[in-house]
Write a protein that holds these residues in place. Structure first.
Motif, PDB file in Angstrom:
ATOM      1  N   UNK A  81      -1.116   0.638   0.729  1.00  0.00           N
ATOM      2  CA  UNK A  81      -0.517  -0.546   0.095  1.00  0.00           C
ATOM      3  C   UNK A  81      -1.017  -0.688  -1.339  1.00  0.00           C
ATOM      4  N   UNK A  82      -2.324  -0.484  -1.539  1.00  0.00           N
ATOM      5  CA  UNK A  82      -2.897  -0.583  -2.880  1.00  0.00           C
ATOM      6  C   UNK A  82      -2.285   0.455  -3.810  1.00  0.00           C
ATOM      7  N   UNK A  83      -2.118   1.669  -3.319  1.00  0.00           N
ATOM      8  CA  UNK A  83      -1.549   2.742  -4.142  1.00  0.00           C
ATOM      9  C   UNK A  83      -0.107   2.412  -4.543  1.00  0.00           C
ATOM     10  N   UNK A  84       0.682   1.920  -3.590  1.00  0.00           N
ATOM     11  CA  UNK A  84       2.085   1.600  -3.867  1.00  0.00           C
ATOM     12  C   UNK A  84       2.190   0.450  -4.869  1.00  0.00           C
ATOM     13  N   UNK A  85       1.399  -0.600  -4.653  1.00  0.00           N
ATOM     14  CA  UNK A  85       1.445  -1.750  -5.562  1.00  0.00           C
ATOM     15  C   UNK A  85       0.961  -1.370  -6.956  1.00  0.00           C
ATOM     16  N   UNK A  86      -0.079  -0.548  -7.028  1.00  0.00           N
ATOM     17  CA  UNK A  86      -0.606  -0.133  -8.329  1.00  0.00           C
ATOM     18  C   UNK A  86       0.367   0.779  -9.053  1.00  0.00           C
ATOM     19  N   UNK A  88       3.610   0.563  -8.816  1.00  0.00           N
ATOM     20  CA  UNK A  88       4.685  -0.290  -9.300  1.00  0.00           C
ATOM     21  C   UNK A  88       4.250  -1.160 -10.466  1.00  0.00           C
ATOM     22  N   UNK A  89       2.981  -1.545 -10.475  1.00  0.00           N
ATOM     23  CA  UNK A  89       2.441  -2.394 -11.541  1.00  0.00           C
ATOM     24  C   UNK A  89       1.049  -1.883 -11.896  1.00  0.00           C
ATOM     25  N   UNK A  90       0.954  -1.101 -12.947  1.00  0.00           N
ATOM     26  CA  UNK A  90      -0.301  -0.467 -13.312  1.00  0.00           C
ATOM     27  C   UNK A  90      -1.424  -1.450 -13.620  1.00  0.00           C
ATOM     28  N   UNK A  91      -1.066  -2.658 -13.995  1.00  0.00           N
ATOM     29  CA  UNK A  91      -2.106  -3.639 -14.320  1.00  0.00           C
ATOM     30  C   UNK A  91      -2.902  -4.074 -13.088  1.00  0.00           C
ATOM     31  N   UNK A  92      -2.358  -3.808 -11.896  1.00  0.00           N
ATOM     32  CA  UNK A  92      -3.070  -4.184 -10.676  1.00  0.00           C
ATOM     33  C   UNK A  92      -4.186  -3.203 -10.334  1.00  0.00           C
ATOM     34  N   UNK A  93      -4.074  -1.971 -10.803  1.00  0.00           N
ATOM     35  CA  UNK A  93      -5.048  -0.945 -10.426  1.00  0.00           C
ATOM     36  C   UNK A  93      -6.477  -1.316 -10.802  1.00  0.00           C
ATOM     37  N   UNK A  94      -6.764  -1.718 -12.060  1.00  0.00           N
ATOM     38  CA  UNK A  94      -8.144  -2.101 -12.383  1.00  0.00           C
ATOM     39  C   UNK A  94      -8.632  -3.291 -11.568  1.00  0.00           C
ATOM     40  N   UNK A 134      -9.968   2.234  -2.940  1.00  0.00           N
ATOM     41  CA  UNK A 134      -9.664   3.661  -2.907  1.00  0.00           C
ATOM     42  C   UNK A 134      -8.221   3.956  -3.324  1.00  0.00           C
ATOM     43  N   UNK A 135      -7.290   3.121  -2.891  1.00  0.00           N
ATOM     44  CA  UNK A 135      -5.896   3.352  -3.251  1.00  0.00           C
ATOM     45  C   UNK A 135      -5.684   3.291  -4.752  1.00  0.00           C
ATOM     46  N   UNK A 136      -6.232   2.256  -5.382  1.00  0.00           N
ATOM     47  CA  UNK A 136      -6.079   2.113  -6.834  1.00  0.00           C
ATOM     48  C   UNK A 136      -6.873   3.180  -7.583  1.00  0.00           C
ATOM     49  N   UNK A 137      -8.070   3.498  -7.098  1.00  0.00           N
ATOM     50  CA  UNK A 137      -8.879   4.518  -7.759  1.00  0.00           C
ATOM     51  C   UNK A 137      -8.219   5.890  -7.675  1.00  0.00           C
TER      52      UNK A 137
END
Length: 285
Positions: A81-86, A88-94, A134-137
């Motif tokens: 879920x984190x990977x998919x959301x990040x 779609x919106x790169x600002x969520x990753x950090x 982990x998903x965002x990283x």
């Protein structure tokens, strides 16, 4: 009294008679159960085997496998879920990396020092937080938008490598190829402390010098440092298996398996991050 490299497996007793048992086996007359599961789980002063309450059964290897599987399943779903959301919106990753990492750290500290390792809410909460981390990283390591190397295949390779190392060390433990002795434990704990000091020192140095000590810049020193971290994480699995084995022999309650799941997940997360980082170094070359 034997210590372990994993913060949720500490102060467990040595097996009486100095014998060796494979992961999940039961031995009569086990030593005193560690204080990390609270006084209600500790042995009486006579060092008799754990006397469980009438309504409580002892922990088994099946409990460890089930609880660990549930924890990793929650972590995996959260990471996807984190990977998919990040994506779609790169600002969520950090935000996911910083927030998930901090929340996960806090939950581990609460579980360790608050003696709540057997609390499923804390364990699963950690799984959710680390999944977001982990998903965002993973996206940041593989996405060119974040300066990554490109190629999401690295994520699959890191996952396979992580569980390959886990399976390999489980075989090593079960066959007794490497015995978990107090000296071996001290060596691994000392190595982990040294690695932690270097990581913190490199972070501080990076504020004043570009790349710090060069431990994370992708150069030869960084590659060697990642290999050392991977080796230490791999050997720490032996300490985790031994700690779980001791809990089973000490007839800890069934819910203590949640603490085992937490400890193994902490090590798996660290190993995955280091393998992913190492693969990204080679990909960038």
């Amino acid at each position: 009294m034997r210590a372990t490299s994993n913060p949720v497996f500490k102060n467990l007793p040595k097996q009486e008679g100095g014998g060796y048992a494979n992961f999940g086996s039961g031995v009569a007359g086990a030593g005193q159960l560690g204080q990390q599961f609270g006084n209600q789980y500790s042995q009486p002063p006579q060092y008799q085997p754990y006397q469980q309450a009438p309504a409580t059964r002892s922990m088994t290897i099946d409990d460890v496998v089930t609880k660990t599987g549930i924890t990793l399943g929650v972590l995996s779903v959260s990471a996807i879920i984190s990977y998919i959301l990040s994506s779609a919106n790169n600002s969520l990753a950090p935000l996911f990396v910083i927030g998930g990492g901090l929340v996960g750290l806090v939950l581990v500290l609460v579980a360790t020092f608050g003696r709540k390792m057997d609390n499923p809410a804390i364990v699963l909460g950690y799984a959710v937080a680390e999944g977001l981390f982990l998903g965002a990283l993973s996206l940041m390591f593989t996405s060119v938008e974040f300066g990554g190397v490109g190629g999401s295949a690295l994520i699959g390779q890191a996952v396979l490598g992580t569980f390959g190392v886990f399976a390999g060390m489980l075989v090593v433990y079960k066959t007794g190829a490497i015995r978990v002795t107090p000296r071996f434990t001290r060596m691994i704990v000392g190595a982990m402390i040294g690695v932690l000091v270097l990581i913190v020192g490199n972070l501080i140095a990076s504020f004043f010098t570009d790349g710090g000590f060069g431990l994370r810049d992708g150069g030869p020193i960084a590659i060697i440092f990642s290999l050392v971290c991977i080796a230490i994480a791999a050997f720490s699995f032996l300490l985790d298996f031994d700690a779980a084995d001791q809990l089973i022999r000490a007839q800890a309650p069934e819910k203590a398996a949640w603490g085992v799941a937490l400890g193994l997940t902490v090590t798996l997360v660290w190993l995955y991050v280091e393998i992913l980082r190492l693969l990204s170094y080679f990909q960038s070359d």
